[in-house]
Design an enzyme around this catalytic site. Sequence first.
Site, short mmCIF file in Angstrom:
data_model
loop_
_atom_site.label_atom_id
_atom_site.label_comp_id
_atom_site.label_asym_id
_atom_site.label_seq_id
_atom_site.Cartn_x
_atom_site.Cartn_y
_atom_site.Cartn_z
N GLY A 142 50.47 47.99 41.69
CA GLY A 142 49.77 47.34 42.79
C GLY A 142 49.15 48.25 43.83
O GLY A 142 48.50 47.78 44.76
N CYS A 162 22.79 31.96 35.75
CA CYS A 162 22.33 30.76 36.46
C CYS A 162 23.42 30.19 37.36
O CYS A 162 23.93 29.09 37.15
CB CYS A 162 21.88 29.72 35.44
SG CYS A 162 20.96 28.36 36.17
N GLU A 163 23.81 30.97 38.36
CA GLU A 163 24.80 30.59 39.37
C GLU A 163 24.42 31.26 40.68
O GLU A 163 24.10 32.46 40.69
CB GLU A 163 26.21 31.05 38.97
CG GLU A 163 26.77 30.45 37.70
CD GLU A 163 27.31 29.05 37.90
OE1 GLU A 163 27.45 28.63 39.06
OE2 GLU A 163 27.59 28.40 36.88
N TYR A 168 39.48 45.91 36.28
CA TYR A 168 39.13 44.50 36.37
C TYR A 168 37.61 44.29 36.31
O TYR A 168 37.07 43.40 36.95
CB TYR A 168 39.74 43.85 37.62
CG TYR A 168 41.24 44.05 37.65
CD1 TYR A 168 42.04 43.31 36.78
CD2 TYR A 168 41.82 44.99 38.48
CE1 TYR A 168 43.41 43.52 36.77
CE2 TYR A 168 43.19 45.20 38.48
CZ TYR A 168 43.98 44.46 37.61
OH TYR A 168 45.34 44.67 37.59
N GLU A 221 54.49 50.61 37.07
CA GLU A 221 53.47 49.92 36.28
C GLU A 221 52.12 49.99 36.97
O GLU A 221 51.53 48.97 37.34
CB GLU A 221 53.88 48.45 36.07
CG GLU A 221 55.21 48.27 35.35
CD GLU A 221 55.71 46.83 35.42
OE1 GLU A 221 55.05 46.00 36.09
OE2 GLU A 221 56.76 46.52 34.83
N ARG A 263 34.57 40.55 39.92
CA ARG A 263 35.28 40.75 41.19
C ARG A 263 34.49 40.26 42.41
O ARG A 263 35.06 39.58 43.27
CB ARG A 263 35.66 42.22 41.38
CG ARG A 263 36.73 42.70 40.39
CD ARG A 263 37.27 44.07 40.79
NE ARG A 263 38.10 43.98 41.98
CZ ARG A 263 37.74 44.40 43.18
NH1 ARG A 263 36.55 44.97 43.36
NH2 ARG A 263 38.55 44.27 44.22
N TYR A 288 36.47 37.22 44.02
CA TYR A 288 37.27 37.60 45.19
C TYR A 288 36.42 37.89 46.43
O TYR A 288 36.96 38.28 47.46
CB TYR A 288 38.08 38.87 44.89
CG TYR A 288 38.97 38.81 43.68
CD1 TYR A 288 40.01 37.89 43.60
CD2 TYR A 288 38.80 39.69 42.62
CE1 TYR A 288 40.84 37.85 42.49
CE2 TYR A 288 39.63 39.66 41.50
CZ TYR A 288 40.65 38.74 41.45
OH TYR A 288 41.47 38.70 40.35
N GLY A 336 48.12 50.23 37.50
CA GLY A 336 46.94 49.82 36.74
C GLY A 336 45.68 50.27 37.44
O GLY A 336 45.09 51.30 37.11
N ARG A 337 45.27 49.51 38.47
CA ARG A 337 44.04 49.80 39.20
C ARG A 337 44.01 51.26 39.71
O ARG A 337 42.98 51.92 39.66
CB ARG A 337 43.93 48.84 40.38
CG ARG A 337 42.62 48.94 41.16
CD ARG A 337 42.72 48.25 42.52
NE ARG A 337 43.31 46.92 42.44
CZ ARG A 337 42.63 45.80 42.38
NH1 ARG A 337 41.31 45.83 42.38
NH2 ARG A 337 43.26 44.64 42.32
#
Length: 425
Positions: free
Chosen positions: A244, A351-352, A379, A281, A320, A324, A283-284
């Site tokens: 994290g 198309c958003e 991510y 653990e 992302r 977010y 990750g990022r």
Amino acid sequence: MILPGSPFVAYRGSELFIEGCSLHALARRHGSPLYVYSRSAMLASLASYQRALAGRRHLICYAMKANSTLAVLQTFAQAGCGFDIVSGGELERVLAAGGDPSKVVFSGVGKTRAEMRRALEAGVRCFNVESEPELELLSQVAVECGRTAQVSLRVNPDVDAGTHPYISTGLKGNKFGIAHQRAVVTYQRAAQLPGLAVAGIDCHIGSQITETGPYLDALDRVLDLVEAVEQSGIALHHLDLGGGLGITYTDETPPSAEALVRRLLARIDERGHGHREILFEPGRSLVGNAGVLVTEVLYLKPGEAKNFCIVDAAMNDLMRPAMYEAYMQIVACRQRDDTAALTWDVAGPVCESGDWLGRDRSLAVQPGDTLAVLSAGAYGMSMASNYNTRGRAAEVMVDGDQAWLIREREAANELFRLEKLLPSA
């Protein structure tokens, strides 16, 4: 211009390089959108954890949900890492990349019977169990398979990590882990169930954490539980402190991994638990600043309310910002001195209205230029989709002045290869 994150992404004159390779040149060679990763940046980030853990019994399990591309997994496996997985598919990726299943911890709140069976057959190190019903099912599956499942309970310490609510995992209102007040009785049940062997305790409180305080708070609560569990007669052999740790996207100032780990180890020693094996653990923090997404400018649409810079990367390539409202720095791969900078919203072709990579960015650009979305190694590709029947981007790994294509761009016919038309009338 000072760029956030990795020193392995920097300008040489007016041209942006990742290690010894021009990003503009890589895009011209392989097309865009294009993910590009620095192998040296990944290993440098890993080294920060390794330095702090030197001399300790430990295992660094890369949280592969951050980026599960095979060559990325191969890089960490060759560096001695284990893996934190959350699905059966991730286990298969670890095996395909040459990872050691005995260094795999299996996390996740929704493990299926089939996933448990496959993980037992492969010989994973440990299951991080996240609920009492999961514990019961794992016991059944282990007995059916004639195997013993090593288990570590993921406890929810009810600690606020101060992150986006979508990536908070350590509060009692989150779906993750076993409630702190239920932990001792759940360990007692685990010790009674056939096919299980209690191995340790696990805690993970969120992602993109930029302060040490929440980690120390969670650690104290975990150590309280360790002492309570062992007083009940159950031995715990390892402490899994999760991951994290945040990275710098713009102006964040997270501690270095080395500084954070040293603080946690000091607290563990102060409380008399220094003899235990330590698992992390990350990750990022291993891959986030090691990657960029390169995209080509297709059209410029000046307007009264907004100026839109339409690029060929979209929310399906990088979720992302849309998911977010995350800020990711966007810079030109080749800086111009013949065009005035204007304020643009950088948007994709999907198309958003939510299909944007960056809002209100000052850029001197023309159609055909390439832009780099920085800090895109985590991510990014792992959350990519085929929305609007768009093939996922190609990926390149760089080491010095060498570059390897590690994933080919998806073609349209590959996207519907498994679909079937109805019989003719």
